[in-house]
Design a protein around this motif. Structure first.
Motif, PDB file in Angstrom:
ATOM      1  N   LEU A  11       3.675   5.940  -2.904  1.00 30.03           N
ATOM      2  CA  LEU A  11       4.767   6.304  -3.152  1.00 30.03           C
ATOM      3  C   LEU A  11       5.085   6.983  -5.086  1.00 30.03           C
ATOM      4  CD1 LEU A  11       6.813   5.179  -0.630  1.00 30.03           C
ATOM      5  CD2 LEU A  11       6.572   7.402  -0.750  1.00 30.03           C
ATOM      6  N   LEU A  12       4.813   5.409  -5.432  1.00 30.29           N
ATOM      7  CA  LEU A  12       4.827   5.627  -6.687  1.00 30.29           C
ATOM      8  C   LEU A  12       4.050   6.325  -6.890  1.00 30.29           C
ATOM      9  CD1 LEU A  12       5.138   1.121  -8.034  1.00 30.29           C
ATOM     10  CD2 LEU A  12       7.072   3.622  -7.759  1.00 30.29           C
ATOM     11  N   ILE A  13       2.494   6.624  -7.148  1.00 23.45           N
ATOM     12  CA  ILE A  13       1.759   7.417  -8.092  1.00 23.45           C
ATOM     13  C   ILE A  13       2.127   8.614  -6.980  1.00 23.45           C
ATOM     14  CG2 ILE A  13      -0.677   8.445  -7.808  1.00 23.45           C
ATOM     15  CD1 ILE A  13      -1.255   5.070  -6.704  1.00 23.45           C
ATOM     16  N   ALA A  26       0.936  -1.276  -0.337  1.00 27.56           N
ATOM     17  CA  ALA A  26       0.257  -0.179   0.141  1.00 27.56           C
ATOM     18  C   ALA A  26       0.958   1.130   0.318  1.00 27.56           C
ATOM     19  CB  ALA A  26      -1.216   0.255   1.786  1.00 27.56           C
ATOM     20  N   VAL A  27       1.876   1.584   0.952  1.00 23.64           N
ATOM     21  CA  VAL A  27       3.101   2.718   0.696  1.00 23.64           C
ATOM     22  C   VAL A  27       3.705   2.965  -0.281  1.00 23.64           C
ATOM     23  CG1 VAL A  27       4.393   3.262   2.116  1.00 23.64           C
ATOM     24  CG2 VAL A  27       2.973   2.305   3.439  1.00 23.64           C
ATOM     25  N   LYS A  82       6.566  14.393 -10.313  1.00 18.91           N
ATOM     26  CA  LYS A  82       6.836  14.484 -12.717  1.00 18.91           C
ATOM     27  C   LYS A  82       6.543  14.976 -14.237  1.00 18.91           C
ATOM     28  CE  LYS A  82       9.347  10.582 -15.159  1.00 18.91           C
ATOM     29  NZ  LYS A  82       8.211  10.665 -15.816  1.00 18.91           N
ATOM     30  N   GLU A  83       5.443  14.293 -13.875  1.00 18.76           N
ATOM     31  CA  GLU A  83       4.755  14.509 -14.305  1.00 18.76           C
ATOM     32  C   GLU A  83       3.814  15.931 -15.213  1.00 18.76           C
ATOM     33  OE1 GLU A  83       4.231  12.484 -17.989  1.00 18.76           O
ATOM     34  OE2 GLU A  83       4.983  11.083 -17.096  1.00 18.76           O
TER      35      GLU A  83
END
Lengths: 316, 295
Positions: B26-28, B21-22, B34-35
């Protein structure tokens, strides 16, 4: 096959974490309901998994290895308006010629032209004509018209207005004309319905109606984000006016005549109806054998019936 | 397999699912920033958040990316949904915990669970074909409005507000209630002056969580609010159409060409993310203070 494998793993993963989660959390609360839900979920998962395995088993039989078109490898990108045509044609083409591979992605008309010009893709899609700047910079580009599209201006069936001139339409869509009585209707406010920025249908409408007077569509309109929702909105409000891709017009709404011309397949094909466009697939230079095979398919009977299925007008 | 190894395996699995979940969050976050962040910095956070004009594909002149009307729209609709849902939800929670006989409680709880199960797009469709014409014919305007969005969101927020505030009310120690009743207070007096104040922080948390959910909700809202990227005129007119930040992302992402337009939509996502994160942090605070001070 690999795609299915990942989906399979994903489903297992989601199920496991959901299960673990429900074990840790809420032990005391709603035990009964939870366990019921879990049992059902398990059954559902098993069903999904078995179906996906079944389907993958069905489609994997590669028959007809003497087919000359098995080594067709194409990259297609560009206009999202053309996307449904390209995607569906690619799918059917790959089914007919197992082993061939056609990747289709979006990005917009400009992207499609640029990508085919610099060789990133084999076929670029555009829902507008090539700009002069584009054909000057890349004289080798060859556009192939694969479908036509008309955009009908529609009102509620109870609306007495059956005819509009382009000037009246411009007045309504710039927001200067706000009452139906000014264009020959009843005394009620006009509810302008439009599509979101970037929509191909909106672009077609803007090019034909708004561009000659260099104006933007009013900010005060209601925005719907698909032809279906647009039709539901216009069908549900007596004051509404909205534009729809011709293939979506049905008896729930009424298309008005524009400068006296009814939007029909015929009037779009012969060019007399003002708001129309051609959808293009563009190759760099004359198509090579693989590109030609795909274009032949798109322009053939099967391809053109797909064009009709996705609500555009066939060119042949 | 010995019991010990089994325990270890289960522990490892639990750890993996907890960590995932964490990691996903974080990835999202990384992806989103970044975008969107480069555009946000280039265009200016100030001009982006306070700009009044959203016109990413300009027919004439420069495209402009101002999301202030959408921030206002999101906040309006969320606030409107709370105005409708909080009194109803709170009343329902009090009834469930304090007054309802067991059979009524069972029926109502089932009903609330069913309400959670309705997909938001179904509610949106219900809004489009029933609520919008109803508002147009009986209240005025075109029907596509802040009001319609608020009503739909209120329906969606109700179950969450009810269940969290019912938990908060249940957590009020029985002795408080007994003391109040023993002093001769009526039932209503006890509820109003003892139970509700004691459960206050939990109720506040419920409301703020509800607000966070409402701001983040998309599909149902975009079908009924009209999505015009303008401020209501006059500002308090709840019958005017608005566009929420979520709707902005959904309706334009399909077509947005890579470049400024697409990045502007990611930047909208960042603003939304930050707003919801702040709301969640506040509600977490409120819940925590209940845990510490309540019992």
């Amino acid at each position: 096959m690999t795609c299915r494998f990942y989906i399979f793993i994903g489903i297992i993963y989601i199920y496991c974490s959901a299960y673990l989660h429900s074990v840790i959390v809420d032990m005391n609360k709603m035990m009964l309901i939870k366990s019921l839900v879990q049992k059902n979920m398990l059954i559902l998962m098993l069903a999904v998994i078995s179906i996906s395995l079944l389907v993958s088993g069905c489609t994997d039989n590669t028959a007809g290895t003497d087919d000359p078109l098995t080594d067709v490898k194409l990259q297609i990108a560009g206009s999202t308006t053309v996307l449904p045509v390209a995607e569906e044609c690619a799918r059917v083409f790959m089914e007919k010629h197992p082993g061939s591979r056609i990747d289709v992605s979006g990005g917009g008309s400009s992207h499609g032209v640029k990508a085919v010009a610099d060789g990133t893709v084999d076929i670029g899609c555009a829902s507008r004509d090539l700009k002069s700047s584009e054909s000057d910079a890349h004289p080798g580009l060859v556009p192939h018209g694969v479908a036509k599209d008309g955009v009908a201006v529609t009102v509620h069936p109870s609306n007495p207005v059956t005819d509009l001139t382009i000037e009246q339409l411009q007045g309504i869509y710039t927001g200067t004309t706000t009452n139906w009585k000014d264009v020959g209707g009843t005394d009620s406010k006009i509810m302008v319905v439009t599509r979101e920025e970037g929509s191909g249908t909106r672009d077609c409408f803007e090019q034909a109606v708004m561009k000659p007077i260099k104006a933007e569509i009013t900010d005060h309109g209601i925005i719907q984000d698909s032809n279906g929702k647009m039709r539901a909105t216009v069908a549900g409000s007596a004051q509404a006016i909205g534009f729809l891709s011709l293939g979506y017009v049905d008896s729930d709404v009424r298309a008005v005549r524009l400068d006296g011309i009814e939007p029909t397949v015929e009037s779009v094909v012969d060019g007399s109806y003002a708001i129309s466009r051609t959808l293009w697939m563009i190759t760099n230079g004359n198509p090579d054998s693989a590109e030609q095979a795909f274009l032949d398919f798109v322009l053939g009977d099967e391809g053109q019936s797909i064009v009709e299925d996705v609500h555009f007008i066939p060119v042949n | 397999m010995t019991r010990q190894t089994r325990e270890r395996i289960i522990e490892a699995l639990l750890f993996a699912s907890a960590v995932s979940a964490v990691v996903i969050v974080l990835l999202i976050m990384v992806f989103l920033f970044k975008e969107g962040a480069p555009f946000l910095l280039r265009y200016g956070i100030h001009t982006f958040c306070l700009g009044m004009d959203w016109n990413p594909i300009a027919m004439t002149g420069e495209p402009s990316y101002g999301i202030f009307p959408m921030i206002v729209g999101s906040v309006y609709i969320a606030a409107g949904s709370l105005v409708l849902a909080v009194p109803l939800g709170l009343g329902c929670a009090v009834f469930l915990v304090e007054i309802a006989p067991p059979w009524a409680e069972a029926v109502i709880r089932r009903g609330i669970e069913l309400l959670v199960g309705i997909p938001s797009v179904v509610l949106g469709f219900f809004g489009l074909v029933l609520l919008v014409p109803l508002i147009r014919d009986s209240v005025g305007g075109f029907g596509f409005s802040i009001l319609a969005g608020s009503v739909i969101l209120a329906i969606m927020a109700l179950p969450h507000i009810i269940s969290i505030s019912a938990d908060a009310i249940t957590a009020v120690p029985e002795t408080y209630k007994q003391a109040s009743l023993a002093l001769g207070a009526t039932r209503w007096h006890t509820i109003r002056n003892v139970i509700l104040p004691a459960a206050r922080s939990g109720i506040v948390a419920a409301i703020i969580l509800g607000m966070g959910n409402s701001i983040g909700e998309t599909m149902a809202v975009l079908m009924v609010t009209g999505n015009s990227a303008i401020l209501p005129e006059p500002l308090y007119d709840v019958l005017d159409p608005v566009r929420t930040m979520t709707a902005n992302i959904v309706i334009e992402m399909n077509y947005a060409a890579p470049g400024d337009h697409q990045q502007a939509l990611f930047a909208t996502g960042i603003v939304l993310f930050v707003m919801v994160a702040i709301l969640n942090a506040i509600s977490h605070r409120a819940l925590k203070s209940r845990m510490e001070g309540g019992r």
